[in-house]
Motif scaffolding. Structure first.
Motif, PDB file in Angstrom:
ATOM      1  N   PHE A 396       0.815  -1.212   0.000  1.00  0.00           N
ATOM      2  CA  PHE A 396       0.000   0.000   0.000  1.00  0.00           C
ATOM      3  C   PHE A 396       0.854   1.269   0.000  1.00  0.00           C
ATOM      4  O   PHE A 396       0.450   2.288  -0.561  1.00  0.00           O
ATOM      5  CB  PHE A 396      -0.929  -0.007   1.215  1.00  0.00           C
ATOM      6  N   SER A 397       2.019   1.220   0.617  1.00  0.00           N
ATOM      7  CA  SER A 397       2.889   2.398   0.636  1.00  0.00           C
ATOM      8  C   SER A 397       3.307   2.787  -0.775  1.00  0.00           C
ATOM      9  O   SER A 397       3.279   3.962  -1.149  1.00  0.00           O
ATOM     10  CB  SER A 397       4.125   2.126   1.506  1.00  0.00           C
ATOM     11  N   GLU A 398       3.681   1.791  -1.569  1.00  0.00           N
ATOM     12  CA  GLU A 398       4.094   2.065  -2.941  1.00  0.00           C
ATOM     13  C   GLU A 398       2.914   2.587  -3.765  1.00  0.00           C
ATOM     14  O   GLU A 398       3.057   3.506  -4.574  1.00  0.00           O
ATOM     15  CB  GLU A 398       4.648   0.790  -3.587  1.00  0.00           C
ATOM     16  N   GLY A 399       1.734   2.010  -3.561  1.00  0.00           N
ATOM     17  CA  GLY A 399       0.551   2.461  -4.282  1.00  0.00           C
ATOM     18  C   GLY A 399       0.201   3.904  -3.971  1.00  0.00           C
ATOM     19  O   GLY A 399      -0.113   4.690  -4.868  1.00  0.00           O
ATOM     20  N   ILE A 400       0.269   4.268  -2.688  1.00  0.00           N
ATOM     21  CA  ILE A 400      -0.024   5.653  -2.287  1.00  0.00           C
ATOM     22  C   ILE A 400       1.012   6.602  -2.879  1.00  0.00           C
ATOM     23  O   ILE A 400       0.682   7.694  -3.351  1.00  0.00           O
ATOM     24  CB  ILE A 400      -0.048   5.755  -0.748  1.00  0.00           C
ATOM     25  N   TYR A 401       2.268   6.181  -2.866  1.00  0.00           N
ATOM     26  CA  TYR A 401       3.347   7.020  -3.406  1.00  0.00           C
ATOM     27  C   TYR A 401       3.128   7.296  -4.895  1.00  0.00           C
ATOM     28  O   TYR A 401       3.206   8.447  -5.355  1.00  0.00           O
ATOM     29  CB  TYR A 401       4.679   6.311  -3.197  1.00  0.00           C
ATOM     30  N   ILE A 402       2.830   6.260  -5.669  1.00  0.00           N
ATOM     31  CA  ILE A 402       2.621   6.428  -7.111  1.00  0.00           C
ATOM     32  C   ILE A 402       1.420   7.326  -7.379  1.00  0.00           C
ATOM     33  O   ILE A 402       1.460   8.217  -8.240  1.00  0.00           O
ATOM     34  CB  ILE A 402       2.440   5.051  -7.789  1.00  0.00           C
ATOM     35  N   LEU A 403       0.346   7.118  -6.637  1.00  0.00           N
ATOM     36  CA  LEU A 403      -0.870   7.902  -6.853  1.00  0.00           C
ATOM     37  C   LEU A 403      -0.644   9.384  -6.566  1.00  0.00           C
ATOM     38  O   LEU A 403      -0.976  10.243  -7.390  1.00  0.00           O
ATOM     39  CB  LEU A 403      -1.993   7.357  -5.963  1.00  0.00           C
ATOM     40  N   PHE A 404      -0.062   9.699  -5.416  1.00  0.00           N
ATOM     41  CA  PHE A 404       0.152  11.103  -5.051  1.00  0.00           C
ATOM     42  C   PHE A 404       1.159  11.771  -5.974  1.00  0.00           C
ATOM     43  O   PHE A 404       0.994  12.942  -6.333  1.00  0.00           O
ATOM     44  CB  PHE A 404       0.614  11.201  -3.599  1.00  0.00           C
ATOM     45  N   SER A 405       2.204  11.042  -6.357  1.00  0.00           N
ATOM     46  CA  SER A 405       3.211  11.604  -7.258  1.00  0.00           C
ATOM     47  C   SER A 405       2.589  11.957  -8.605  1.00  0.00           C
ATOM     48  O   SER A 405       2.809  13.044  -9.146  1.00  0.00           O
ATOM     49  CB  SER A 405       4.353  10.613  -7.444  1.00  0.00           C
ATOM     50  N   ALA A 406       1.792  11.036  -9.143  1.00  0.00           N
ATOM     51  CA  ALA A 406       1.151  11.270 -10.444  1.00  0.00           C
ATOM     52  C   ALA A 406       0.150  12.422 -10.365  1.00  0.00           C
ATOM     53  O   ALA A 406       0.111  13.286 -11.250  1.00  0.00           O
ATOM     54  CB  ALA A 406       0.464   9.992 -10.918  1.00  0.00           C
ATOM     55  N   LEU A 407      -0.645  12.440  -9.317  1.00  0.00           N
ATOM     56  CA  LEU A 407      -1.624  13.512  -9.175  1.00  0.00           C
ATOM     57  C   LEU A 407      -0.950  14.875  -9.019  1.00  0.00           C
ATOM     58  O   LEU A 407      -1.454  15.888  -9.516  1.00  0.00           O
ATOM     59  CB  LEU A 407      -2.529  13.243  -7.967  1.00  0.00           C
TER      60      LEU A 407
END
Length: 723
Positions: A396-407
């Motif tokens: 989940f940490s990696e998923g949150i990181y990718i999502l926030f970075s892209a947004l």
């Protein structure tokens, strides 16, 4: 590049067919399944019972240990004490029984007295001879008043004492006995405590002031009255045990929980737990693959629905679909490559992934909504691909990181349409990356060294900058390959320093000024009807680029010059004027300008008639052909081309007025639009009558603002008169 573009055009045409479109999504699904297959494949442990664990083993998921749960519930049931109920009514029943015995004895005494009186009354002799019943007879009389059970349970000595006592003594004995019985039986008396309770009654009575015989009788009656009043309650006991069992929380093996540490013996319980969480004999388990297929199906279905509902021309929609597929596969490829580096045990290697790359490119080239949707999908895929070293299937940490970075990258570009802003968006994304990593580090209250903080800072910076650099590097490739005219590309084309615009400015300044005016009119009109105002503006800048070949033949460039058309026949003048459309199209194609800009240049006059030269030719030759004085077309195919064509005619016509008043401007604009409609110039574009009315109104309002009347300043007027 042109050959590559041709290949993409062929593939795009194939996507018009439903079969190939579905095949395209199946290819995306296969790519996703292949990328994430090993990450969801169940881990197989070669472990035997009573062997030593070679490594620390954690649970891959949360599973209920039903056997341990049932064991704890049984223990909870066993700890519940049996429930015994106090029968308070027993106390009253025994008190009533003893009271009735004393009452019966008093009745016997009363009967004996009554019998004596009767004998005395009936006797004739003086003194009368009265026969008094014997003790045994009185006992018999007393037993007759009692139940057989009581008569049998009590000894004759008790009955003898009762019948020999007078009523006063019986009353005292009754009160003492009943009080003692009540005192003892109001307390719980179990089966084991009956004898002790009887002794307590005896202790209370034996020190009373009664006669010896009466005291013994009272003690016997008290002991007789005391019985068990506490009894086992099976239903209440079972209810308590049920509640105790239900209060026990299910025993769960939590995700990430250590089942066995390295070097520990694997006993039967540990072996059972390993089997329970699916780490033994799981090579035949297909559940993870089914779950992966379902996840991919959800992703592909949502994408298919998005493109199916996209309100764009089918050709453009298929181009967007192919473009999206390439960017998406590229992102998955980068994710997979980085995830394979996890074997080197680099901490948080996934944070190097340029998460904002796909989001920014799709935002620039296609649509912001699709960019956000893609970011969410990549976040889910990244959480699966970077699950090495974490408990469970999802990181989940990696998923949150990718999502926030892209947004972060997408939102920064939402109102920034210049290519130079991409690097700034990458830096902004890097800041978001850093803040996200700090949040993920601090939330679990983790302890990190300065070296680790530095490592995470570098990964965040590299991810953001790499996203910007790759976006800048790949954008020209995709724009050229797909012939996409992005917002950033249009803004670059609108730069006055562009070579073609400088060519117009330097060689045909009047045309340049005319083009700027047309751009203002067309942009406001397009925005009023929901068309692409920026495309109309940029197309207007270049729509008359062909006039630079013979600038002096166009009236706006004839300042301080003679009109060369005065020396030419009408057909020759018409051919020169008409040629600026084809000349402009050829010049734009030679400079590899986007096809949308070329189409506006080709279509802005449609097949309209050069009325001035046509009527001039008619005066010399009545048999002249009208088609020789019409532009070659084609007619406007898009809203933007149609609006630019109307704005071009309107601007030229209004500029020719010596004193343009609002009424005259409105009349002229409506006449030009009506002529276009009557001539069929708007038949091939998708402008509605309502939109045409809106365009007419907007053009009138804009022109009224441009050609509004100005006041005369007194000083300037005076100087002019003096001159």
């Amino acid at each position: 590049m042109e050959k590559l573009q041709e290949h993409f055009i062929r593939i795009r045409k194939l996507l018009d067919n439903t079969f190939f479109r579905i095949l395209f999504f199946l290819v995306l699904g296969i790519v996703l399944f292949t990328a994430m297959f090993n990450n969801v494949k169940p881990e197989k442990l070669d472990i035997e019972l009573f062997s030593v664990a070679g490594k620390t083993i954690r649970s891959p998921g949360t599973v209920e240990d039903k056997k341990s749960t049932e064991k704890k519930r049984k223990e909870a049931r066993d700890q519940v004490q049996a429930v015994y109920t106090l029968k308070n009514e027993y106390t009253q029943n025994r008190v009533d029984l003893i009271t009735s015995i004393f009452s019966a004895a008093a009745e016997v005494n009363d009967e004996v007295k009554d019998n004596k009186k009767k004998q005395a009354a009936e006797a004739s002799e003086e003194p009368p001879q009265i026969i008094e019943p014997s003790v045994s007879e009185k006992v018999t009389m007393l037993k007759s008043k009692l139940t057989p059970t009581v008569s049998k349970d009590l000894s004759d000595q008790v009955f003898s004492a009762l019948v020999q006592a007078n009523n006063e003594e019986l009353s005292i004995a009754k009160d003492l006995t009943v009080t003692a019985i009540n005192n003892v039986m109001t307390k719980r008396i179990s089966a084991d405590e009956v004898e002790n309770a009887k002794k307590r009654v005896e202790e209370e009575v034996k020190y009373s002031a009664l006669s010896e015989n009466m005291r013994i009788a009272a003690i016997d009656l008290g002991r007789y009255a005391v019985i068990q009043n506490e009894f086992y309650d099976p239903s209440a006991t079972e209810e308590l045990r049920r509640q105790a069992a239900e209060s026990v929380e299910p025993v769960k093996i939590l995700q990430g929980q250590i089942i066995v540490e390295e070097g520990k013996l694997i006993n039967q319980d540990i072996y059972r737990q390993l089997k329970l969480v699916g780490l033994l004999h799981n090579e035949k388990s297909f559940k993870p693959f089914i779950g992966l297929v379902v996840l991919i199906s959800i992703i592909l279905t949502s994408l298919y629905c998005y493109f199916y509902q996209m309100k764009s021309h089918p050709e453009k929609r298929q181009s967007f679909l192919l473009l999206f597929g390439m960017i998406f596969i590229l992102s998955i490829f980068l994710l997979k490559i980085l995830s394979m580096l996890q074997v080197f045990n680099y901490s948080a290697i996934g944070y190097l992934f340029p998460a904002a790359l796909a989001g920014m490119m799709i935002k620039i080239l296609i649509d912001e909504k699709l960019a956000i949707m893609t970011s969410i999908i990549l976040a889910v895929c990244g959480s699966v691909l970077f699950n090495e070293g974490v408990s469970g299937t999802l990181n989940f940490s990696e998923g949150i990181y990718i999502l926030f970075s892209a947004l972060g990258g997408i939102l920064f570009l939402s109102n920034q349409n210049q290519r130079s802003k991409i690097l700034q968006a990458g830096i902004f994304s890097a800041v978001v990356n850093l803040l996200t990593i700090l949040a993920l580090m601090y939330l679990p209250n983790g302890q990190y060294s300065g070296l680790e903080y530095g490592y995470y800072f570098i990964t965040a910076l590299v991810s953001g900058i790499a996203s910007a650099v790759l976006t800048i590097g790949l954008l020209p490739f995709f724009e050229a390959s797909f012939g996409i005219l992005s917002t950033m590309r249009m803004i670059e084309l609108s730069n006055p320093n562009h070579p073609l615009l400088r060519k117009i400015l330097m060689e045909a300044p009047g045309t340049y000024h005319h083009s700027v005016m047309v751009a203002n009119l067309a942009e406001s009109a397009c925005e009023a009807i929901g068309a692409n105002g920026l495309l109309a503006r940029v197309g207007s800048y270049y729509h008359d680029i062909g006039k630079t070949r013979r600038p002096n033949f166009f009236i706006e460039n004839q300042i301080h010059h003679d009109n060369p058309h005065d020396r030419l026949p009408p057909d020759k003048s018409a051919s020169i004027i008409i040629a600026h459309v084809t000349d402009g199209s050829n010049m734009l194609k030679k400079c590899h300008m986007p096809k949308e800009i070329i189409e506006i240049a080709e279509q802005h006059h449609g097949t309209t008639l050069l009325k001035f030269f046509y009527h001039k030719a008619l005066q010399a030759n009545p048999d002249v052909r009208e088609d020789d004085f019409r532009y070659p077309g084609p007619k406007a195919q898009s809203k933007e081309s149609a609006v630019v064509g109307i704005a071009d005619s309107v601007e030229a016509a209004v500029r020719s007025l010596s004193q343009p008043t609002p009424e005259l401007i409105e009349s002229l604009v409506k006449k030009i639009v009506a002529d276009r409609l009557q001539d069929g110039q708007l038949n091939e574009c998708d402008l509605t009558m309502k939109e045409i009315e809106t365009v007419t109104f907007t053009l009138c309002e804009t022109l009224k603002g441009i050609f509004h009347s100005r006041i005369e300043y007194p000083e300037l007027t005076k100087k002019v008169k003096q001159a």
